[in-house]
Every structure is written in structure tokens, then in C-alpha cells.
Write a protein that holds these residues in place. Structure first.
Motif, short mmCIF file in Angstrom:
data_model
loop_
_atom_site.label_atom_id
_atom_site.label_comp_id
_atom_site.label_asym_id
_atom_site.label_seq_id
_atom_site.Cartn_x
_atom_site.Cartn_y
_atom_site.Cartn_z
N VAL A 116 24.06 -8.46 3.24
CA VAL A 116 23.08 -7.78 2.37
C VAL A 116 22.52 -6.55 3.24
O VAL A 116 22.29 -6.43 4.36
CB VAL A 116 21.87 -8.71 2.07
CG1 VAL A 116 20.72 -7.95 1.54
CG2 VAL A 116 22.27 -9.81 1.40
N CYS A 117 22.43 -5.59 2.41
CA CYS A 117 22.07 -4.22 2.87
C CYS A 117 20.67 -3.96 2.00
O CYS A 117 20.56 -3.86 0.71
CB CYS A 117 22.98 -3.03 2.72
SG CYS A 117 22.10 -1.42 3.01
N ILE A 118 19.51 -3.81 2.70
CA ILE A 118 18.20 -3.65 2.19
C ILE A 118 17.69 -2.33 2.78
O ILE A 118 17.56 -2.00 3.70
CB ILE A 118 17.34 -4.98 2.75
CG1 ILE A 118 17.83 -6.21 2.36
CG2 ILE A 118 15.80 -4.53 2.05
CD1 ILE A 118 17.22 -7.28 2.73
N MET A 119 17.22 -1.65 1.63
CA MET A 119 16.86 -0.27 1.79
C MET A 119 15.40 -0.14 2.40
O MET A 119 14.97 0.56 3.25
CB MET A 119 16.86 0.62 0.49
CG MET A 119 18.12 0.59 0.09
SD MET A 119 19.56 1.12 0.95
CE MET A 119 19.06 2.77 0.93
N SER A 120 14.51 -1.14 1.69
CA SER A 120 13.08 -0.98 2.37
C SER A 120 12.70 -2.32 2.49
O SER A 120 12.38 -3.22 1.76
CB SER A 120 12.25 -0.58 1.06
OG SER A 120 10.79 -0.41 1.38
N THR A 121 12.15 -2.67 3.85
CA THR A 121 11.76 -4.01 4.29
C THR A 121 10.15 -4.24 4.43
O THR A 121 9.76 -4.99 5.49
CB THR A 121 12.79 -4.32 5.49
OG1 THR A 121 12.35 -3.27 6.41
CG2 THR A 121 13.95 -4.72 5.19
N GLU A 122 9.59 -3.08 3.55
CA GLU A 122 8.02 -3.22 3.70
C GLU A 122 7.78 -3.79 2.25
O GLU A 122 8.27 -3.73 1.32
CB GLU A 122 7.45 -2.05 4.19
CG GLU A 122 7.91 -0.86 3.21
CD GLU A 122 7.30 0.52 3.66
OE1 GLU A 122 6.73 1.19 2.92
OE2 GLU A 122 6.68 0.53 4.97
N ALA A 123 6.33 -4.12 2.15
CA ALA A 123 5.82 -4.51 0.73
C ALA A 123 4.40 -4.04 0.49
O ALA A 123 3.88 -4.57 -0.11
CB ALA A 123 5.92 -5.92 0.78
N LYS A 124 4.21 -2.72 0.84
CA LYS A 124 2.90 -1.98 0.78
C LYS A 124 2.58 -1.94 -0.53
O LYS A 124 1.31 -1.87 -0.99
CB LYS A 124 2.83 -0.76 1.66
CG LYS A 124 3.41 0.32 1.02
CD LYS A 124 3.27 1.67 1.78
CE LYS A 124 3.86 2.81 1.24
NZ LYS A 124 3.76 3.91 2.15
N ALA A 125 3.57 -1.81 -1.55
CA ALA A 125 3.18 -1.48 -2.99
C ALA A 125 2.85 -2.91 -3.85
O ALA A 125 2.68 -2.89 -4.99
CB ALA A 125 4.17 -0.63 -3.41
N ARG A 126 3.31 -3.86 -3.15
CA ARG A 126 3.24 -5.17 -3.96
C ARG A 126 1.72 -5.60 -4.13
O ARG A 126 0.88 -5.30 -3.23
CB ARG A 126 3.82 -6.53 -3.10
CG ARG A 126 5.44 -6.12 -3.07
CD ARG A 126 5.84 -7.33 -2.55
NE ARG A 126 7.64 -7.14 -2.46
CZ ARG A 126 8.34 -8.18 -1.70
NH1 ARG A 126 7.89 -9.07 -1.58
NH2 ARG A 126 9.67 -7.78 -2.02
N ALA A 127 1.49 -6.41 -5.13
CA ALA A 127 0.05 -7.05 -5.43
C ALA A 127 -0.18 -7.85 -4.39
O ALA A 127 -1.49 -7.84 -3.85
CB ALA A 127 0.04 -7.79 -7.00
N PHE A 128 0.53 -8.57 -3.85
CA PHE A 128 0.46 -9.65 -2.86
C PHE A 128 1.19 -8.83 -1.57
O PHE A 128 2.62 -8.73 -1.65
CB PHE A 128 0.85 -10.96 -3.10
CG PHE A 128 0.84 -11.93 -1.87
CD1 PHE A 128 -0.33 -12.41 -1.53
CD2 PHE A 128 1.93 -11.95 -1.25
CE1 PHE A 128 -0.24 -13.40 -0.39
CE2 PHE A 128 1.79 -12.80 0.10
CZ PHE A 128 0.75 -13.58 0.43
N ARG A 129 0.33 -8.61 -0.59
CA ARG A 129 0.98 -7.73 0.51
C ARG A 129 1.28 -8.67 1.80
O ARG A 129 0.16 -8.68 2.43
CB ARG A 129 0.30 -6.38 0.83
CG ARG A 129 0.25 -5.37 -0.16
CD ARG A 129 -0.50 -4.31 0.10
NE ARG A 129 -0.07 -3.78 1.29
CZ ARG A 129 -0.80 -2.73 1.72
NH1 ARG A 129 -1.87 -2.23 1.12
NH2 ARG A 129 -0.40 -2.22 2.99
N PRO A 130 2.29 -9.42 1.89
CA PRO A 130 2.60 -10.05 3.27
C PRO A 130 2.66 -8.95 4.37
O PRO A 130 3.08 -7.79 4.11
CB PRO A 130 3.92 -10.90 3.00
CG PRO A 130 4.44 -9.89 2.06
CD PRO A 130 3.65 -9.31 1.00
#
Length: 225
Positions: free
Chosen positions: A33-47
Motif C-alpha cells: 500500500v502506498c499512502i499519500m497523507s498519513t495525517e488526519a487534521k481535516a477529519r471530524a474525529f482527529r486521532p
């Protein structure tokens, strides 16, 4: 067979192909798997970053995913990044993974990061034409990501039109739900497309199209005979 799944965000690989990944790896095939963005700052729930990384590792290990090529491009801001940098990240994954089949987002997906990933992937798969030492791919597929692909609001682009179905078992569908549930805050109650009931329903619908109980659908854009 060796697969490389190129996605914008952690969890997209499960939403688009989780049951197929489960099937392939248990049949002894390789899935990276190739993942471009491993952050989640735009998610409603932000781990937290470490929490998301832990979730990605747990889900990947459960599905049997091999290598993970993780990018740090900005979440829901991928359109602000040089197209060349996106392409080069995918090219690096292709060179190391040496896949036979590459799977990515459909370009008419309503999520902008998915669109940018798809466009960069379309460019990156041509690497073997410039670099003879790079293994040519055999096939290039688009996948559907529930809650994004079905919107297809840009009527200037063709909608996702599946032409290949991977038959999966009920165990595979259950594994997809379990793997997705390992990402904290991702699942939603029914009738959201990312609910357990909807995921099973989509698999059943795609199975009906293919003449089996359950399936995941893909659109093959390139196949070398």
C-alpha cells in the motif's frame, strides 16, 4: 500476483478493496500500500498521529498487507502540492514494490485528495517507459470508496463504471468491516455508507452484478495482453 494499492489516506485501502486484500493475501499473493497523507487534521474525529499510525499498522497486519509506503502530504490540501512531488512518491513505491497490478481512486471521486492521487498515479504508472529497468505493470484499476465515489458530482468526468468484480466471501466482508473498525472514529451508524450494514449491502449488490453472493467492484483502465 503482486498488487500495489495507491490511496490518499489511511483507511481508503480498506474502504476500496479490504475484502479483496483479505482474499488475495490469504491466497499467498502480495499486497503493498502506498499512502499519500498519513495525517488526519481535516477529519471530524482527529486521532493523534501516533494513534492513526497504530490503527494503520493494526488494520494492515490483520489484512496481511506487506510494505507500506507512507507520504506526509497535507490532508485535504493535496492540490497545493507540486504534482511532480506526488508522482515521484508513487514512482518510488512502484520501483520498490514491483507490482503487476496497481489500484487507485477513480478520478471522478468527489474527494479532492482522491482526485489528486488518481491523477498522479496515472502519470506514475508510465515510469517503465522512461526507466527500462523498472518492471512494467500489467493492469491499472480504479476502485470505489463508499461515501466519496458514488457522489461523482463533476459531470464533466465519467462516473465510476465497474467492469471487473472480485468475488469475496462473507468472511471477507466481515474482515473488511473489522479492518475498517480498527481505524478509530471512521465507522458510522447506518444508513451512512461507512456503516457495517452499508458495506455488506454494497458487497451484496456488487455480487448480484457478478452472479455471486458478495463482490468488490473495480474499473480496469489499462490491461496489457
Amino acid at each position: 500476483m503482486k498488487y500495489l494499492i495507491v490511496v490518499a489516506h489511511p483507511d481508503d485501502e480498506v474502504l476500496g478493496a479490504g475484502a479483496s486484500i483479505y482474499k488475495w493475501t490469504r491466497n499467498g499473493e502480495r499486497v503493498d500500500v502506498c499512502i499519500m497523507s498519513t495525517e488526519a487534521k481535516a477529519r471530524a474525529f482527529r486521532p493523534e498521529d501516533k494513534e492513526l499510525d497504530d490503527d494503520l499498522n493494526a488494520s494492515s497486519d490483520f489484512l496481511g498487507i506487506g510494505a507500506k509506503f507512507e507520504g506526509t502530504f497535507p490532508n485535504i490540501e493535496m492540490n497545493t502540492v507540486s504534482h511532480l512531488k506526488l508522482v515521484q512518491h508513487i514512482e518510488a513505491a512502484i520501483k520498490e514494490s514491483e507490482p503487476d497490478i496497481i489500484i487507485t481512486h477513480h478520478p471522478a471521486d468527489t474527494n479532492n485528495d482522491h482526485l489528486q492521487t488518481s491523477m498522479a498515479c496515472q502519470e506514475a504508472i508510465r515510469l517503465f517507459q522512461r526507466r527500462p529497468e523498472v518492471k512494467p505493470i500489467q493492469e491499472f484499476w480504479y476502485m470505489e470508496v463508499p461515501s466519496c465515489t458514488e457522489w461523482a458530482l463533476n459531470t464533466a468526468m465519467n462516473r465510476f463504471q465497474p467492469n471487473t468484480w472480485v468475488e469475496v466471501s462473507k468472511d471477507g466482508v466481515d474482515a473488511k468491516v473489522k479492518a475498517l473498525s480498527m481505524y478509530r472514529g471512521v465507522m458510522r451508524p447506518y444508513p451512512h455508507p461507512r456503516s457495517a450494514e452499508a458495506i455488506e449491502g454494497i458487497a451484496a449488490y456488487r455480487g448480484c452484478q457478478a452472479g455471486c453472493n458478495y463482490a468488490e467492484a473495480f474499473e480496469v483502465a489499462l490491461r496489457r495482453l
